[in-house]
Design a protein around this motif. Structure first.
Motif, mmCIF file in Angstrom:
data_model
loop_
_atom_site.group_PDB
_atom_site.id
_atom_site.type_symbol
_atom_site.label_atom_id
_atom_site.label_comp_id
_atom_site.label_asym_id
_atom_site.label_seq_id
_atom_site.Cartn_x
_atom_site.Cartn_y
_atom_site.Cartn_z
ATOM 1 N N PHE A 1 0.870 -1.177 0.000
ATOM 2 C CA PHE A 1 0.000 0.000 0.000
ATOM 3 C C PHE A 1 0.905 1.226 0.000
ATOM 4 O O PHE A 1 1.939 1.232 0.657
ATOM 5 N N TRP A 2 0.496 2.254 -0.725
ATOM 6 C CA TRP A 2 1.242 3.507 -0.741
ATOM 7 C C TRP A 2 0.351 4.561 -0.118
ATOM 8 O O TRP A 2 -0.794 4.751 -0.530
ATOM 9 N N LYS A 3 0.887 5.250 0.910
ATOM 10 C CA LYS A 3 0.084 6.178 1.711
ATOM 11 C C LYS A 3 0.613 7.603 1.568
ATOM 12 O O LYS A 3 1.807 7.843 1.738
ATOM 13 N N LYS A 4 -0.314 8.512 1.311
ATOM 14 C CA LYS A 4 0.034 9.929 1.234
ATOM 15 C C LYS A 4 -0.829 10.691 2.229
ATOM 16 O O LYS A 4 -2.053 10.614 2.191
ATOM 17 N N GLU A 5 -0.157 11.411 3.142
ATOM 18 C CA GLU A 5 -0.857 12.214 4.140
ATOM 19 C C GLU A 5 -0.986 13.654 3.673
ATOM 20 O O GLU A 5 -0.095 14.181 3.012
ATOM 21 N N ARG A 6 -2.089 14.253 4.078
ATOM 22 C CA ARG A 6 -2.245 15.704 3.899
ATOM 23 C C ARG A 6 -2.123 16.330 5.288
ATOM 24 O O ARG A 6 -2.862 15.967 6.199
ATOM 25 N N THR A 7 -1.167 17.260 5.424
ATOM 26 C CA THR A 7 -0.944 17.955 6.686
ATOM 27 C C THR A 7 -1.044 19.454 6.441
ATOM 28 O O THR A 7 -1.204 19.891 5.294
ATOM 29 N N GLU A 8 -0.895 20.229 7.520
ATOM 30 C CA GLU A 8 -0.924 21.688 7.367
ATOM 31 C C GLU A 8 0.271 22.185 6.547
ATOM 32 O O GLU A 8 0.247 23.284 6.020
ATOM 33 N N LYS A 9 1.301 21.338 6.414
ATOM 34 C CA LYS A 9 2.503 21.703 5.638
ATOM 35 C C LYS A 9 2.439 21.222 4.191
ATOM 36 O O LYS A 9 3.357 21.456 3.429
ATOM 37 N N GLY A 10 1.368 20.515 3.831
ATOM 38 C CA GLY A 10 1.241 19.976 2.479
ATOM 39 C C GLY A 10 1.092 18.469 2.496
ATOM 40 O O GLY A 10 0.806 17.870 3.528
ATOM 41 N N GLU A 11 1.300 17.863 1.337
ATOM 42 C CA GLU A 11 1.166 16.408 1.209
ATOM 43 C C GLU A 11 2.536 15.753 1.248
ATOM 44 O O GLU A 11 3.533 16.339 0.825
ATOM 45 N N ARG A 12 2.565 14.505 1.776
ATOM 46 C CA ARG A 12 3.810 13.744 1.811
ATOM 47 C C ARG A 12 3.500 12.253 1.768
ATOM 48 O O ARG A 12 2.502 11.798 2.332
ATOM 49 N N TRP A 13 4.370 11.512 1.092
ATOM 50 C CA TRP A 13 4.281 10.061 1.071
ATOM 51 C C TRP A 13 4.872 9.527 2.367
ATOM 52 O O TRP A 13 5.875 10.030 2.854
ATOM 53 N N ILE A 14 4.247 8.504 2.918
ATOM 54 C CA ILE A 14 4.687 7.912 4.181
ATOM 55 C C ILE A 14 5.581 6.715 3.891
ATOM 56 O O ILE A 14 5.201 5.805 3.162
ATOM 57 N N GLU A 15 6.752 6.749 4.476
ATOM 58 C CA GLU A 15 7.709 5.639 4.364
ATOM 59 C C GLU A 15 7.439 4.646 5.496
ATOM 60 O O GLU A 15 6.941 5.015 6.547
ATOM 61 N N SER A 16 7.834 3.379 5.288
ATOM 62 C CA SER A 16 7.698 2.420 6.382
ATOM 63 C C SER A 16 8.694 2.783 7.477
ATOM 64 O O SER A 16 9.740 3.358 7.223
ATOM 65 N N ARG A 17 8.337 2.441 8.691
ATOM 66 C CA ARG A 17 9.121 2.837 9.868
ATOM 67 C C ARG A 17 10.029 1.707 10.338
ATOM 68 O O ARG A 17 9.705 0.529 10.180
ATOM 69 N N ASP A 18 11.115 2.094 10.972
ATOM 70 C CA ASP A 18 12.011 1.099 11.561
ATOM 71 C C ASP A 18 11.283 0.248 12.591
ATOM 72 O O ASP A 18 11.499 -0.954 12.677
ATOM 73 N N SER A 19 10.395 0.871 13.373
ATOM 74 C CA SER A 19 9.669 0.127 14.406
ATOM 75 C C SER A 19 8.781 -0.947 13.787
ATOM 76 O O SER A 19 8.631 -2.032 14.362
ATOM 77 N N ASP A 20 8.215 -0.678 12.605
ATOM 78 C CA ASP A 20 7.399 -1.692 11.920
ATOM 79 C C ASP A 20 8.273 -2.840 11.422
ATOM 80 O O ASP A 20 7.906 -4.007 11.551
ATOM 81 N N ARG A 21 9.431 -2.512 10.862
ATOM 82 C CA ARG A 21 10.344 -3.561 10.388
ATOM 83 C C ARG A 21 10.880 -4.377 11.551
ATOM 84 O O ARG A 21 11.014 -5.600 11.445
ATOM 85 N N LYS A 22 11.171 -3.736 12.675
ATOM 86 C CA LYS A 22 11.681 -4.440 13.848
ATOM 87 C C LYS A 22 10.625 -5.380 14.447
ATOM 88 O O LYS A 22 10.961 -6.409 15.019
ATOM 89 N N ALA A 23 9.368 -5.013 14.316
ATOM 90 C CA ALA A 23 8.293 -5.860 14.842
ATOM 91 C C ALA A 23 8.284 -7.227 14.154
ATOM 92 O O ALA A 23 7.874 -8.223 14.754
ATOM 93 N N LEU A 24 8.757 -7.284 12.926
ATOM 94 C CA LEU A 24 8.801 -8.562 12.195
ATOM 95 C C LEU A 24 9.838 -9.513 12.773
ATOM 96 O O LEU A 24 9.713 -10.730 12.606
ATOM 97 N N GLU A 25 10.849 -8.978 13.412
ATOM 98 C CA GLU A 25 11.932 -9.814 13.911
ATOM 99 C C GLU A 25 11.476 -10.834 14.940
ATOM 100 O O GLU A 25 12.073 -11.904 15.056
ATOM 101 N N LYS A 26 10.417 -10.537 15.682
ATOM 102 C CA LYS A 26 9.962 -11.490 16.706
ATOM 103 C C LYS A 26 9.278 -12.718 16.090
ATOM 104 O O LYS A 26 9.100 -13.716 16.764
ATOM 105 N N TRP A 27 8.913 -12.615 14.826
ATOM 106 C CA TRP A 27 8.226 -13.731 14.181
ATOM 107 C C TRP A 27 9.217 -14.608 13.438
ATOM 108 O O TRP A 27 8.977 -15.622 12.937
#
Length: 150
Positions: free
Chosen positions: A124-150
């Motif tokens: 999925f590709w996610k784009k947020e709209r904020t008061e500063k404009g639009e930006r694409w959301i990158e995956s986070r280190d915390s999300d990638r690290k969560a996979l390590e327990k599996w």
């Protein structure tokens, strides 16, 4: 044999009907449902909306593979993965993962596994709209690290 409902859709989902379907079999001892929502704050900025894009054939295949992996690891009876795409406002429900099993520990673990893999592996590709404009959301280190327990 596990039954599953896997759906990518623009329209809102009905948590109650999905819960009823998950809990239907008499052998179900536990039903776990996680619902994720669009947050109003991300990376220190106020978010007004989120737009999700996907490539249908690729996304549906990836979701099926994630569910199949969960089925191979835990004794689960039914699985529901519903993920919304398109334009969503803050507070809107974006994802539902539901698991039914004979025992709660398997339902909890399978649910968390699927969510961890959805956050990092589903295309999925996610784009947020904020008061500063639009930006694409990158995956986070915390999300990638969560996979390590599996």
């Amino acid at each position: 044999m596990t039954e599953s409902q896997i759906c990518v859709q623009e329209q809102p989902f009905d948590q109650n009907s999905i819960y009823r379907w998950l809990s239907e079999p008499r052998s179900v001892g536990a039903t776990v449902v996680f619902v994720g929502k669009v947050r109003d704050l991300n990376l220190g900025d106020e978010v007004s909306s989120l737009y999700l894009e996907h490539y249908p054939a690729m996304t549906e295949k990836a979701l099926r593979e994630i569910v199949q992996e969960a089925e191979s690891r835990w004794n689960i009876q039914r699985v529901a993965v519903i993920h919304r795409v398109g334009l969503l406002q803050t507070g809107d429900e974006i994802v539902l993962v539901g698991i039914s099993s004979a025992h709660r520990s398997e339902a909890y673990q399978a649910n968390e596994f699927i969510m961890d893999y959805l956050k990092s592996k589903a295309p999925f590709w996610k784009k947020e709209r904020t008061e500063k404009g639009e930006r694409w959301i990158e995956s986070r280190d915390s999300d990638r690290k969560a996979l390590e327990k599996w």
